[in-house]
Design a protein around this motif. Structure first.
Motif, PDB file in Angstrom:
ATOM      1  N   ALA A 120      34.025  -0.183 -52.606  1.00  0.00           N
ATOM      2  CA  ALA A 120      34.588  -1.353 -51.884  1.00  0.00           C
ATOM      3  C   ALA A 120      34.730  -2.437 -52.798  1.00  0.00           C
ATOM      4  O   ALA A 120      35.917  -3.147 -52.874  1.00  0.00           O
ATOM      5  CB  ALA A 120      33.505  -1.916 -50.770  1.00  0.00           C
ATOM      6  N   TYR A 121      33.917  -2.740 -53.967  1.00  0.00           N
ATOM      7  CA  TYR A 121      34.225  -3.612 -54.903  1.00  0.00           C
ATOM      8  C   TYR A 121      35.159  -3.453 -55.997  1.00  0.00           C
ATOM      9  O   TYR A 121      35.800  -4.042 -56.442  1.00  0.00           O
ATOM     10  CB  TYR A 121      32.733  -3.836 -55.628  1.00  0.00           C
ATOM     11  N   LYS A 122      35.354  -2.134 -56.316  1.00  0.00           N
ATOM     12  CA  LYS A 122      36.334  -1.382 -57.237  1.00  0.00           C
ATOM     13  C   LYS A 122      37.785  -2.061 -56.402  1.00  0.00           C
ATOM     14  O   LYS A 122      38.678  -2.049 -57.137  1.00  0.00           O
ATOM     15  CB  LYS A 122      36.181  -0.027 -57.101  1.00  0.00           C
ATOM     16  N   LYS A 123      37.665  -1.641 -55.164  1.00  0.00           N
ATOM     17  CA  LYS A 123      39.242  -2.059 -54.522  1.00  0.00           C
ATOM     18  C   LYS A 123      39.410  -3.398 -54.742  1.00  0.00           C
ATOM     19  O   LYS A 123      40.564  -3.974 -54.669  1.00  0.00           O
ATOM     20  CB  LYS A 123      38.791  -1.626 -53.135  1.00  0.00           C
ATOM     21  N   GLN A 124      38.482  -4.418 -54.452  1.00  0.00           N
ATOM     22  CA  GLN A 124      38.902  -5.826 -54.601  1.00  0.00           C
ATOM     23  C   GLN A 124      37.580  -6.580 -55.084  1.00  0.00           C
ATOM     24  O   GLN A 124      36.668  -6.839 -54.381  1.00  0.00           O
ATOM     25  CB  GLN A 124      39.134  -6.268 -53.224  1.00  0.00           C
ATOM     26  N   PRO A 125      37.358  -6.971 -56.438  1.00  0.00           N
ATOM     27  CA  PRO A 125      35.984  -7.191 -57.188  1.00  0.00           C
ATOM     28  C   PRO A 125      35.961  -8.706 -56.259  1.00  0.00           C
ATOM     29  O   PRO A 125      37.013  -9.749 -55.917  1.00  0.00           O
ATOM     30  CB  PRO A 125      36.663  -7.635 -58.470  1.00  0.00           C
ATOM     31  N   GLU A 126      34.726  -9.073 -56.169  1.00  0.00           N
ATOM     32  CA  GLU A 126      34.321 -10.329 -55.354  1.00  0.00           C
ATOM     33  C   GLU A 126      33.148 -10.896 -55.887  1.00  0.00           C
ATOM     34  O   GLU A 126      32.434 -10.651 -56.920  1.00  0.00           O
ATOM     35  CB  GLU A 126      33.539  -9.924 -53.971  1.00  0.00           C
ATOM     36  N   THR A 127      33.266 -12.418 -55.807  1.00  0.00           N
ATOM     37  CA  THR A 127      32.186 -13.190 -56.589  1.00  0.00           C
ATOM     38  C   THR A 127      30.768 -12.962 -55.731  1.00  0.00           C
ATOM     39  O   THR A 127      31.023 -11.884 -54.768  1.00  0.00           O
ATOM     40  CB  THR A 127      32.455 -14.668 -55.879  1.00  0.00           C
ATOM     41  N   MET A 128      29.661 -13.128 -56.173  1.00  0.00           N
ATOM     42  CA  MET A 128      28.330 -12.643 -55.702  1.00  0.00           C
ATOM     43  C   MET A 128      28.266 -13.162 -54.080  1.00  0.00           C
ATOM     44  O   MET A 128      27.922 -12.505 -53.156  1.00  0.00           O
ATOM     45  CB  MET A 128      27.242 -13.074 -56.351  1.00  0.00           C
ATOM     46  N   ALA A 129      28.738 -14.441 -53.517  1.00  0.00           N
ATOM     47  CA  ALA A 129      28.781 -14.628 -52.367  1.00  0.00           C
ATOM     48  C   ALA A 129      29.303 -13.723 -51.547  1.00  0.00           C
ATOM     49  O   ALA A 129      29.037 -13.500 -50.366  1.00  0.00           O
ATOM     50  CB  ALA A 129      29.497 -16.242 -52.255  1.00  0.00           C
ATOM     51  N   PHE A 130      30.597 -13.248 -51.887  1.00  0.00           N
ATOM     52  CA  PHE A 130      31.256 -12.401 -51.023  1.00  0.00           C
ATOM     53  C   PHE A 130      30.864 -11.076 -51.265  1.00  0.00           C
ATOM     54  O   PHE A 130      30.781  -9.907 -50.349  1.00  0.00           O
ATOM     55  CB  PHE A 130      32.904 -12.356 -51.243  1.00  0.00           C
ATOM     56  N   GLN A 131      30.088 -10.595 -52.229  1.00  0.00           N
ATOM     57  CA  GLN A 131      29.460  -9.379 -52.569  1.00  0.00           C
ATOM     58  C   GLN A 131      28.402  -9.149 -51.385  1.00  0.00           C
ATOM     59  O   GLN A 131      27.950  -8.168 -50.769  1.00  0.00           O
ATOM     60  CB  GLN A 131      28.712  -9.067 -53.737  1.00  0.00           C
ATOM     61  N   ARG A 132      27.542 -10.494 -51.165  1.00  0.00           N
ATOM     62  CA  ARG A 132      26.317 -10.411 -50.217  1.00  0.00           C
ATOM     63  C   ARG A 132      27.139 -10.046 -48.818  1.00  0.00           C
ATOM     64  O   ARG A 132      26.540  -9.296 -48.059  1.00  0.00           O
ATOM     65  CB  ARG A 132      25.874 -11.583 -50.155  1.00  0.00           C
ATOM     66  N   LEU A 133      28.471 -10.387 -48.728  1.00  0.00           N
ATOM     67  CA  LEU A 133      28.971 -10.246 -47.052  1.00  0.00           C
ATOM     68  C   LEU A 133      29.541  -8.756 -47.046  1.00  0.00           C
ATOM     69  O   LEU A 133      29.285  -8.018 -45.857  1.00  0.00           O
ATOM     70  CB  LEU A 133      30.036 -11.225 -47.000  1.00  0.00           C
ATOM     71  N   LEU A 134      29.676  -7.957 -48.346  1.00  0.00           N
ATOM     72  CA  LEU A 134      30.224  -6.689 -48.115  1.00  0.00           C
ATOM     73  C   LEU A 134      28.972  -5.959 -47.778  1.00  0.00           C
ATOM     74  O   LEU A 134      28.758  -5.005 -46.917  1.00  0.00           O
ATOM     75  CB  LEU A 134      30.545  -6.216 -49.781  1.00  0.00           C
ATOM     76  N   ALA A 135      27.791  -6.280 -48.585  1.00  0.00           N
ATOM     77  CA  ALA A 135      26.160  -5.573 -48.076  1.00  0.00           C
ATOM     78  C   ALA A 135      25.975  -5.957 -46.595  1.00  0.00           C
ATOM     79  O   ALA A 135      25.679  -5.025 -46.062  1.00  0.00           O
ATOM     80  CB  ALA A 135      25.351  -6.073 -48.956  1.00  0.00           C
ATOM     81  N   PHE A 136      26.311  -6.905 -46.231  1.00  0.00           N
ATOM     82  CA  PHE A 136      25.783  -7.399 -44.942  1.00  0.00           C
ATOM     83  C   PHE A 136      26.495  -6.436 -44.017  1.00  0.00           C
ATOM     84  O   PHE A 136      26.044  -5.986 -43.014  1.00  0.00           O
ATOM     85  CB  PHE A 136      26.403  -8.781 -44.684  1.00  0.00           C
ATOM     86  N   GLY A 137      27.972  -6.292 -44.375  1.00  0.00           N
ATOM     87  CA  GLY A 137      28.843  -5.386 -43.270  1.00  0.00           C
ATOM     88  C   GLY A 137      28.240  -4.069 -43.466  1.00  0.00           C
ATOM     89  O   GLY A 137      28.486  -3.268 -42.420  1.00  0.00           O
ATOM     90  N   GLY A 138      27.973  -3.631 -44.496  1.00  0.00           N
ATOM     91  CA  GLY A 138      27.435  -2.268 -44.600  1.00  0.00           C
ATOM     92  C   GLY A 138      26.354  -1.904 -43.733  1.00  0.00           C
ATOM     93  O   GLY A 138      25.945  -1.062 -43.145  1.00  0.00           O
TER      94      GLY A 138
END
Length: 311
Positions: A241-259
């Motif tokens: 997911a990060y490779k598709k669209q790199p994120e700041t750490m704040a939004f990486q936390r939300l990626l993890a939250f969604g997972g």
């Protein structure tokens, strides 16, 4: 192959929906919360794809549809689970509706309901984790240095920490050059501000995730509690997911939250009767007990050449 399937699924989710949903996901996909919602959705879909699930999912924009309307028009006899919403007033409304199927709310509110389970990145969880670390380190008095202008960003965390730690907390305008054996220092501010503080004590010095930025220097000995998926590479779905669209750490936390929201959803779909589960998640140790979902972030300490996980 997985990456192509994930991209295809994400594209299709934006264009078409099945006639009915096994899972109805309610998120604010437009408006002020749309950016956060997008990251949660991407994390959810990435984990869903990696799981190989065949459950049918419909996403509904809560900015364009009221909760009453969504529950009236989108729920069918085949809907097994609702995920969302994100906004607290909408969760309160869901609770008022007294749903007959499980609902995984993606925030926490004061009201409780038998069929509405609340999962969030609550500051209370971060405060509990840090307080546990402070006690383990033998800290009896906590000195707090706060960056002017960031009060709103750390207010909920600080209130929760005061409730956990007790009264021996002192606000200071600058840190002493040396801390006594039972003193600790907490930095409440962003990374740039922390860098400007100059040399810091190398023991009993703490910060929040606000001070941690990807690829940036972390002072030796600094301890903090955060989402574990940001510090290890075990979650292939998040990496894709990060490779598709790199994120700041704040939004990486939300990626993890969604997972993790998807992993929790799986538990509700697979279990019958009294649901109970625990697992090591992207956002921490997750456990459902006493009809509540608990999340315990992991704590870390910067060593000379690496970040150490604190057991």
């Amino acid at each position: 192959m997985y990456y192509k399937k994930y991209c295809l699924l994400l594209g299709l989710a934006a264009l078409v929906s099945p006639v009915y949903a096994d899972i109805l996901v309610i998120l604010p996909e437009s408006g002020t919360m749309a950016r956060a919602s997008q990251s949660i959705k991407r994390g959810f879909l990435s984990a869903y794809t990696a799981s190989g699930s065949k459950e049918k999912i419909i996403f509904v924009d809560s900015e364009k549809n009221s909760i009453d309307s969504i529950f009236k028009k989108k729920l069918t006899a085949k809907t097994r689970l609702v995920v969302g919403s994100l906004a607290r007033p909408e969760i309160e409304k869901v609770i008022e509706l007294d749903p007959k199927i499980p609902v995984l709310a993606l925030n926490d509110v004061n009201t409780q309901s038998a069929n509405v389970w609340q999962y969030s990145l609550a500051k209370q969880d971060d405060a509990v984790a840090l307080n546990r670390l402070l006690k383990k380190d033998g800290v009896k008095k906590l000195l707090v240095l706060r960056q002017t202008g960031t009060e709103s960003a750390t207010a909920l965390f600080f209130v929760a920490l005061m409730a956990e730690f007790g009264s021996d907390i002192e606000m200071v305008n600058q840190l002493p050059k040396k801390l006594s054996r039972k003193e600790g220092a907490l930095l409440l501010g962003d990374h740039q501000w922390m860098e400007q503080l100059g040399p810091l004590p190398e023991k009993n010095i703490y910060a929040t995730p606000l001070s941690i930025e990807q690829g940036q220097f972390i002072p030796l000995g600094l301890s903090f509690c955060d989402v574990p998926a940001l510090y290890n590479g075990q979650w292939a779905d998040l990496i894709e997911a990060y490779k598709k669209q790199p994120e700041t750490m704040a939004f990486q936390r939300l990626l993890a939250f969604g997972g993790d929201a998807w992993t929790i959803s799986q538990q509700f779909l697979e279990q019958t009767g009294q649901v109970q589960f625990s697992f090591v998640g992207r956002t921490g140790a997750i456990e459902l007990k006493d009809r509540k979902i608990y999340r315990q972030p992991y704590c870390y300490r910067q060593q000379k050449n690496s970040i150490e996980i604190l057991k």
